[in-house]
Design a protein around this motif. Structure first.
Motif, PDB file in Angstrom:
ATOM      1  N   GLU A  67      -0.698   2.324  -0.981  1.00 28.15           N
ATOM      2  CA  GLU A  67      -0.807   1.669  -2.271  1.00 28.15           C
ATOM      3  C   GLU A  67      -2.103   0.868  -2.240  1.00 28.15           C
ATOM      4  O   GLU A  67      -2.771   0.811  -1.213  1.00 28.15           O
ATOM      5  N   VAL A  68      -2.459   0.241  -3.352  1.00 26.44           N
ATOM      6  CA  VAL A  68      -3.682  -0.550  -3.415  1.00 26.44           C
ATOM      7  C   VAL A  68      -3.300  -2.006  -3.651  1.00 26.44           C
ATOM      8  O   VAL A  68      -2.542  -2.315  -4.573  1.00 26.44           O
ATOM      9  N   ASN A  69      -3.840  -2.896  -2.828  1.00 27.29           N
ATOM     10  CA  ASN A  69      -3.602  -4.332  -2.995  1.00 27.29           C
ATOM     11  C   ASN A  69      -4.420  -4.846  -4.169  1.00 27.29           C
ATOM     12  O   ASN A  69      -5.624  -4.626  -4.227  1.00 27.29           O
ATOM     13  N   ILE A  70      -3.781  -5.552  -5.097  1.00 29.57           N
ATOM     14  CA  ILE A  70      -4.496  -6.125  -6.229  1.00 29.57           C
ATOM     15  C   ILE A  70      -5.404  -7.258  -5.775  1.00 29.57           C
ATOM     16  O   ILE A  70      -6.450  -7.509  -6.366  1.00 29.57           O
ATOM     17  N   ASP A  71      -5.063  -7.957  -4.699  1.00 26.23           N
ATOM     18  CA  ASP A  71      -5.844  -9.113  -4.247  1.00 26.23           C
ATOM     19  C   ASP A  71      -7.252  -8.754  -3.797  1.00 26.23           C
ATOM     20  O   ASP A  71      -8.178  -9.526  -4.011  1.00 26.23           O
ATOM     21  N   ASP A  72      -7.396  -7.595  -3.139  1.00 26.39           N
ATOM     22  CA  ASP A  72      -8.706  -7.254  -2.585  1.00 26.39           C
ATOM     23  C   ASP A  72      -9.142  -5.807  -2.858  1.00 26.39           C
ATOM     24  O   ASP A  72     -10.226  -5.401  -2.477  1.00 26.39           O
ATOM     25  N   GLY A  73      -8.276  -5.020  -3.500  1.00 23.83           N
ATOM     26  CA  GLY A  73      -8.623  -3.639  -3.816  1.00 23.83           C
ATOM     27  C   GLY A  73      -8.593  -2.702  -2.623  1.00 23.83           C
ATOM     28  O   GLY A  73      -9.051  -1.572  -2.715  1.00 23.83           O
ATOM     29  N   GLU A  74      -8.045  -3.155  -1.515  1.00 24.11           N
ATOM     30  CA  GLU A  74      -8.005  -2.341  -0.292  1.00 24.11           C
ATOM     31  C   GLU A  74      -6.725  -1.511  -0.243  1.00 24.11           C
ATOM     32  O   GLU A  74      -5.697  -1.868  -0.825  1.00 24.11           O
ATOM     33  N   TRP A  75      -6.795  -0.413   0.494  1.00 22.85           N
ATOM     34  CA  TRP A  75      -5.620   0.431   0.725  1.00 22.85           C
ATOM     35  C   TRP A  75      -4.667  -0.291   1.671  1.00 22.85           C
ATOM     36  O   TRP A  75      -5.103  -0.975   2.592  1.00 22.85           O
ATOM     37  N   ALA A  76      -3.380  -0.114   1.449  1.00 15.30           N
ATOM     38  CA  ALA A  76      -2.355  -0.678   2.324  1.00 15.30           C
ATOM     39  C   ALA A  76      -1.242   0.346   2.490  1.00 15.30           C
ATOM     40  O   ALA A  76      -0.781   0.937   1.513  1.00 15.30           O
ATOM     41  N   ALA A  77      -0.833   0.556   3.726  1.00 18.22           N
ATOM     42  CA  ALA A  77       0.222   1.539   4.009  1.00 18.22           C
ATOM     43  C   ALA A  77       1.564   1.035   3.500  1.00 18.22           C
ATOM     44  O   ALA A  77       1.904  -0.140   3.649  1.00 18.22           O
ATOM     45  N   TRP A  78       2.323   1.955   2.893  1.00 17.82           N
ATOM     46  CA  TRP A  78       3.671   1.614   2.427  1.00 17.82           C
ATOM     47  C   TRP A  78       4.558   1.146   3.575  1.00 17.82           C
ATOM     48  O   TRP A  78       5.410   0.288   3.396  1.00 17.82           O
ATOM     49  N   GLU A  79       4.354   1.720   4.764  1.00 16.94           N
ATOM     50  CA  GLU A  79       5.246   1.419   5.883  1.00 16.94           C
ATOM     51  C   GLU A  79       5.264  -0.059   6.236  1.00 16.94           C
ATOM     52  O   GLU A  79       6.225  -0.545   6.818  1.00 16.94           O
ATOM     53  N   ARG A  80       4.243  -0.814   5.848  1.00 17.70           N
ATOM     54  CA  ARG A  80       4.244  -2.252   6.141  1.00 17.70           C
ATOM     55  C   ARG A  80       5.291  -2.989   5.314  1.00 17.70           C
ATOM     56  O   ARG A  80       5.690  -4.079   5.651  1.00 17.70           O
ATOM     57  N   PRO A  83      11.184  -2.281   6.173  1.00 16.80           N
ATOM     58  CA  PRO A  83      11.634  -2.891   7.424  1.00 16.80           C
ATOM     59  C   PRO A  83      12.033  -1.841   8.456  1.00 16.80           C
ATOM     60  O   PRO A  83      12.531  -0.781   8.115  1.00 16.80           O
ATOM     61  N   VAL A  84      11.772  -2.169   9.706  1.00 14.49           N
ATOM     62  CA  VAL A  84      12.165  -1.291  10.793  1.00 14.49           C
ATOM     63  C   VAL A  84      13.653  -1.515  11.055  1.00 14.49           C
ATOM     64  O   VAL A  84      14.115  -2.641  11.201  1.00 14.49           O
ATOM     65  N   MET A  85      14.386  -0.411  11.107  1.00 14.73           N
ATOM     66  CA  MET A  85      15.832  -0.517  11.334  1.00 14.73           C
ATOM     67  C   MET A  85      16.197   0.366  12.516  1.00 14.73           C
ATOM     68  O   MET A  85      15.708   1.483  12.634  1.00 14.73           O
ATOM     69  N   GLU A  86      17.009  -0.165  13.355  1.00 19.88           N
ATOM     70  CA  GLU A  86      17.506   0.614  14.488  1.00 19.88           C
ATOM     71  C   GLU A  86      18.933   1.049  14.187  1.00 19.88           C
ATOM     72  O   GLU A  86      19.755   0.252  13.748  1.00 19.88           O
ATOM     73  N   VAL A  87      19.182   2.321  14.406  1.00 18.60           N
ATOM     74  CA  VAL A  87      20.507   2.879  14.174  1.00 18.60           C
ATOM     75  C   VAL A  87      21.154   3.134  15.507  1.00 18.60           C
ATOM     76  O   VAL A  87      20.550   3.748  16.397  1.00 18.60           O
TER      77      VAL A  87
END
Length: 88
Positions: A67-80, A83-87
């Motif tokens: 996605e694109v951050n509105i604050d700085d126009g940089e690309w950001a991965a959705w995975e951030r 949340p990491v979940m352990e099953v």
């Protein structure tokens, strides 16, 4: 830009707005056309769009992974955002 007119307390530079809008436009094309496609076809579309543009692209994945951050126009991965979940 309309964004700055509506948010004078949080105005962004023209450079950031231009960067944001050009990158967001790529995502809009990919998701507007490919949103209902199966993942493999959507990835192919994203790859074609990426090959057809001069807009700087994210590193380390497909356009559909970012996605694109509105604050700085940089690309950001959705995975951030996911949340990491352990099953057990």
């Amino acid at each position: 830009h309309e964004y700055n007119a509506e948010r004078p307390d949080f105005a962004l530079s023209n450079m950031i707005l231009d960067k944001y809008m050009s990158r967001q436009a790529l995502l809009a094309v990919v998701w507007a056309i490919g949103g209902s496609m199966e993942l493999e076809k959507r990835e192919q579309l994203a790859s074609w769009v990426a090959q057809s543009t001069t807009v700087p692209l994210p590193q380390g994945g497909s356009l559909i992974d970012f996605e694109v951050n509105i604050d700085d126009g940089e690309w950001a991965a959705w995975e951030r955002k996911v949340p990491v979940m352990e099953v057990e």
